[in-house]
Motif scaffolding. Structure first.
Motif, PDB file in Angstrom:
ATOM      1  N   TYR A   1       0.803  -1.381   0.264  1.00  0.00           N
ATOM      2  CA  TYR A   1      -0.144   0.242   0.271  1.00  0.00           C
ATOM      3  C   TYR A   1       1.227   1.263   0.276  1.00  0.00           C
ATOM      4  N   LEU A   2       2.134   1.341   0.904  1.00  0.00           N
ATOM      5  CA  LEU A   2       2.453   2.554   1.073  1.00  0.00           C
ATOM      6  C   LEU A   2       3.186   2.813  -0.283  1.00  0.00           C
ATOM      7  N   GLN A   3       3.950   2.188  -1.467  1.00  0.00           N
ATOM      8  CA  GLN A   3       4.356   1.901  -1.996  1.00  0.00           C
ATOM      9  C   GLN A   3       3.421   2.514  -3.598  1.00  0.00           C
ATOM     10  N   VAL A   4       2.642   2.123  -3.853  1.00  0.00           N
ATOM     11  CA  VAL A   4       1.055   2.261  -4.904  1.00  0.00           C
ATOM     12  C   VAL A   4       1.001   4.243  -4.399  1.00  0.00           C
ATOM     13  N   MET A   5       1.097   3.848  -2.685  1.00  0.00           N
ATOM     14  CA  MET A   5       0.525   5.374  -2.915  1.00  0.00           C
ATOM     15  C   MET A   5       1.499   5.975  -2.383  1.00  0.00           C
ATOM     16  N   LYS A   6       2.934   5.935  -2.514  1.00  0.00           N
ATOM     17  CA  LYS A   6       3.744   6.955  -3.264  1.00  0.00           C
ATOM     18  C   LYS A   6       4.220   6.966  -4.402  1.00  0.00           C
ATOM     19  N   GLN A   7       4.155   5.155  -5.095  1.00  0.00           N
ATOM     20  CA  GLN A   7       4.020   6.016  -6.851  1.00  0.00           C
ATOM     21  C   GLN A   7       3.510   7.199  -7.496  1.00  0.00           C
ATOM     22  N   LEU A   8       2.104   6.714  -6.579  1.00  0.00           N
ATOM     23  CA  LEU A   8       0.850   7.922  -7.448  1.00  0.00           C
ATOM     24  C   LEU A   8       1.146   9.015  -6.782  1.00  0.00           C
ATOM     25  N   THR A   9       1.750   9.365  -6.019  1.00  0.00           N
ATOM     26  CA  THR A   9       2.339  10.906  -5.565  1.00  0.00           C
ATOM     27  C   THR A   9       2.695  11.649  -6.384  1.00  0.00           C
ATOM     28  N   LEU A  10       2.977  12.601  -6.870  1.00  0.00           N
ATOM     29  CA  LEU A  10       3.026  13.895  -7.993  1.00  0.00           C
ATOM     30  C   LEU A  10       3.564  12.896  -9.256  1.00  0.00           C
ATOM     31  N   ASN A  11       2.731  11.151  -9.584  1.00  0.00           N
ATOM     32  CA  ASN A  11       3.527  10.859 -10.836  1.00  0.00           C
ATOM     33  C   ASN A  11       2.519  11.004 -11.829  1.00  0.00           C
ATOM     34  N   PRO A  12       3.755  12.220 -13.394  1.00  0.00           N
ATOM     35  CA  PRO A  12       3.932  12.846 -14.301  1.00  0.00           C
ATOM     36  C   PRO A  12       2.782  12.268 -15.326  1.00  0.00           C
ATOM     37  N   SER A  13       2.929  10.721 -15.370  1.00  0.00           N
ATOM     38  CA  SER A  13       2.803   9.925 -16.173  1.00  0.00           C
ATOM     39  C   SER A  13       1.026   9.409 -16.375  1.00  0.00           C
ATOM     40  N   VAL A  14       0.525   9.087 -17.042  1.00  0.00           N
ATOM     41  CA  VAL A  14      -0.688   9.119 -17.086  1.00  0.00           C
ATOM     42  C   VAL A  14      -0.672   7.588 -17.502  1.00  0.00           C
ATOM     43  N   GLU A  15       0.565   6.566 -18.514  1.00  0.00           N
ATOM     44  CA  GLU A  15       0.174   5.356 -18.057  1.00  0.00           C
ATOM     45  C   GLU A  15       0.272   4.886 -16.516  1.00  0.00           C
ATOM     46  N   SER A  16       1.264   5.396 -16.451  1.00  0.00           N
ATOM     47  CA  SER A  16       1.959   4.854 -15.240  1.00  0.00           C
ATOM     48  C   SER A  16       0.680   5.172 -14.028  1.00  0.00           C
ATOM     49  N   CYS A  17      -0.126   6.219 -13.898  1.00  0.00           N
ATOM     50  CA  CYS A  17      -1.286   6.581 -13.046  1.00  0.00           C
ATOM     51  C   CYS A  17      -2.130   5.355 -13.068  1.00  0.00           C
ATOM     52  N   THR A  18      -2.185   5.540 -14.394  1.00  0.00           N
ATOM     53  CA  THR A  18      -3.459   4.585 -15.011  1.00  0.00           C
ATOM     54  C   THR A  18      -3.446   2.809 -14.324  1.00  0.00           C
ATOM     55  N   LYS A  19      -2.353   2.219 -14.227  1.00  0.00           N
ATOM     56  CA  LYS A  19      -2.483   1.382 -14.082  1.00  0.00           C
ATOM     57  C   LYS A  19      -2.176   1.081 -12.160  1.00  0.00           C
ATOM     58  N   GLY A  20      -1.273   2.587 -11.642  1.00  0.00           N
ATOM     59  CA  GLY A  20      -1.148   2.370 -10.400  1.00  0.00           C
ATOM     60  C   GLY A  20      -2.809   2.740  -9.374  1.00  0.00           C
ATOM     61  N   TRP A  21      -3.286   2.994 -10.627  1.00  0.00           N
ATOM     62  CA  TRP A  21      -5.121   3.309  -9.304  1.00  0.00           C
ATOM     63  C   TRP A  21      -5.736   2.343  -9.923  1.00  0.00           C
ATOM     64  N   ARG A  22      -5.219   1.613 -11.019  1.00  0.00           N
ATOM     65  CA  ARG A  22      -6.310  -0.160 -11.224  1.00  0.00           C
ATOM     66  C   ARG A  22      -5.180  -0.976 -10.071  1.00  0.00           C
ATOM     67  N   LEU A  23      -4.036  -1.050  -9.462  1.00  0.00           N
ATOM     68  CA  LEU A  23      -3.449  -1.913  -8.550  1.00  0.00           C
ATOM     69  C   LEU A  23      -3.715  -1.743  -7.251  1.00  0.00           C
ATOM     70  N   LEU A  24      -4.424  -0.191  -6.660  1.00  0.00           N
ATOM     71  CA  LEU A  24      -4.332   0.554  -5.594  1.00  0.00           C
ATOM     72  C   LEU A  24      -6.005  -0.517  -5.561  1.00  0.00           C
ATOM     73  N   LEU A  25      -6.953  -0.196  -6.454  1.00  0.00           N
ATOM     74  CA  LEU A  25      -8.156  -0.578  -6.783  1.00  0.00           C
ATOM     75  C   LEU A  25      -8.727  -2.086  -6.270  1.00  0.00           C
ATOM     76  N   ARG A  26      -7.906  -3.117  -6.652  1.00  0.00           N
ATOM     77  CA  ARG A  26      -6.788  -4.813  -6.715  1.00  0.00           C
ATOM     78  C   ARG A  26      -6.925  -4.875  -4.999  1.00  0.00           C
ATOM     79  N   LEU A  27      -6.093  -4.095  -4.701  1.00  0.00           N
ATOM     80  CA  LEU A  27      -5.310  -4.434  -3.418  1.00  0.00           C
ATOM     81  C   LEU A  27      -6.260  -4.105  -2.348  1.00  0.00           C
ATOM     82  N   ILE A  28      -7.560  -3.059  -2.260  1.00  0.00           N
ATOM     83  CA  ILE A  28      -8.221  -2.785  -1.341  1.00  0.00           C
ATOM     84  C   ILE A  28      -8.909  -3.566  -1.412  1.00  0.00           C
ATOM     85  N   GLN A  29      -9.847  -4.154  -3.181  1.00  0.00           N
ATOM     86  CA  GLN A  29     -11.235  -5.082  -3.442  1.00  0.00           C
ATOM     87  C   GLN A  29     -10.685  -6.482  -2.839  1.00  0.00           C
TER      88      GLN A  29
END
Length: 413
Positions: A1-29
């Motif tokens: 969780y900490l690694q994903v939140m850190k990766q999503l903070t101020l991430n300028p890449s659209v592709e990286s952010c999109t994959k990161g949010w999908r991963l975070l949602l899967r983690l929560i579920q």
């Protein structure tokens, strides 16, 4: 969780952010983090939703800046490639909308999983309850408390029995995102809709507070009565909403005598202002799934009340003090309130015209403070009615509102 939140903070890449949010949602579920980290995850999701609406103006500027920079100046090669695309601003704008939806979806899943965890933990305890109970054995060091606020929300919190209400006060300030909570205290309230009369000292141990607020009582984190001059804070919206909820409850519980003339002026004007504030706060339903369910239900309830001409059950009780309802019939009160609302709207006042909810609520609050005598007073039922005793004012007292009863008045009055 900490690694994903850190990766999503101020991430300028659209592709990286999109994959990161999908991963975070899967983690929560799949599985939630620890209870302590849940607080940070909750704040991260709320902040992400809020920030998606604040980054629009900088998108085009960052795209132009990216084209002027020499190669190799970016921390992310993927972000550099994306920003040099001719349609990057459009891509970023589309991503911002998608990111908001993903963040809301993640928040929905988080709250659902968190509620399942709370129910499962409370069912394992000795005395699980809806209002305020201990979730483990009596000798255990932690308690599961349900803390209510006046707008109907509640939180089940795990707290240490040895702590005092000072620590719980600080925690509720963070949970509610209040910048200032100096005017808020804990109360032991008799059931839903009870008066905030039994205030609990902040020095009280949480275990003792739990005993004070055992069912059918509730532990309520509420604001003290508003005094003349108190305002709704523009830069602390969470505080403003709870403050207005207290002001509305304060008005509806107002029991001091009101003259017949004031019924047609003060009470009616305040009631129409409260209705206008509700119309401004709940204009139409919003998308957002479970997060918006309570808001959308309030929108539907307000529309039903207006469609019925305020004749639906409980409609007038949301705008007229209970002590004043008997002065007119329900039909007369409904016609008066709706007529006053239409008149204010025609005059460019409270009804429509694009006024924000905070402005409409501030107008209603100022009317309460200006038109109702002793609006800040806490009112309790009298112990005994004494017909013969004539009270007198003690002008020498420190407060001019002190009433001194005659010496021959019965004991206990």
């Amino acid at each position: 969780y900490l690694q994903v939140m850190k990766q999503l903070t101020l991430n300028p890449s659209v592709e990286s952010c999109t994959k990161g949010w999908r991963l975070l949602l899967r983690l929560i579920q799949t599985v939630l983090p620890s209870a302590e980290l849940c607080e940070f995850l909750h704040a991260f999701l709320r902040r992400a939703i809020r920030r998606t609406h604040q980054r629009g103006p900088e998108v085009a500027a960052r795209g132009e800046e990216a084209r002027r920079r020499p190669r190799g100046r970016f921390d992310s090669v993927t972000a550099e490639a994306e920003m040099r695309l001719s349609g990057w601003a459009v891509i970023q704008h589309t991503f911002r909308d998608g990111m908001c939806r993903m963040a809301v979806q993640a928040l929905d899943a988080f709250q659902e999983r968190r509620w399942q965890r709370v129910r499962s933990e409370s069912s394992d305890g000795v005395n699980s309850a809806v209002d305020l109970r201990v979730s483990v054995a009596a000798a255990a060091p932690t308690l599961l408390l349900t803390v209510y606020v006046e707008d109907g929300r509640n939180w089940a919190l795990k707290v240490k029995a040895s702590h005092t209400l000072v620590q719980l006060h600080n925690r509720m300030q963070k949970v509610l995102s209040l910048k200032c909570a100096d005017d808020f205290e804990f109360f032991a309230v008799d059931g839903e809709g009870g008066h905030l009369q039994h205030i609990l000292s902040r020095r009280l141990a949480i275990s003792a507070a739990a005993e004070e607020a055992e069912a059918p009582r509730r532990l309520v984190f509420g604001r003290l009565n508003l005094a003349p001059g108190d305002l709704l804070s523009v830069d602390d919206l969470a505080n403003a909403q709870l403050t207005f909820a207290r002001a509305a409850r304060q008005f509806l519980c107002y029991e001091l005598p009101i003259s017949v003339q004031d019924l047609d002026s003060a009470v009616l004007d305040i009631a129409s202002a409260l209705l206008a504030a509700d119309k401004a706060a709940y204009p139409k339903k919003k998308k957002g799934g479970q997060v918006r369910a309570k808001f959308n239900s309030r929108v539907a309830a307000l529309k039903a009340d207006l469609d019925s001409g305020l004749m639906a059950e409980g409609a007038l009780e949301r705008y007229i003090p209970k002590a004043q309802l008997a002065h007119f019939s329900r039909e007369e009160w409904s016609a008066k309130v709706l007529g006053a609302l239409r008149s204010a709207s025609d005059d460019g006042g409270l009804g429509e015209g694009g006024w924000s909810a905070l402005v409409a609520q501030s107008v209603a609050l100022s009317l309460m403070q200006e038109r109702l005598p002793r609006f800040a007073a806490y009112v309790w039922a009298p112990v005994m009615q004494v017909e013969s005793a004539e009270p007198r004012w003690d002008e020498s007292a420190a407060c001019s509102d002190v009433v001194v009863c005659p010496e021959d008045a019965p004991t206990g009055v």
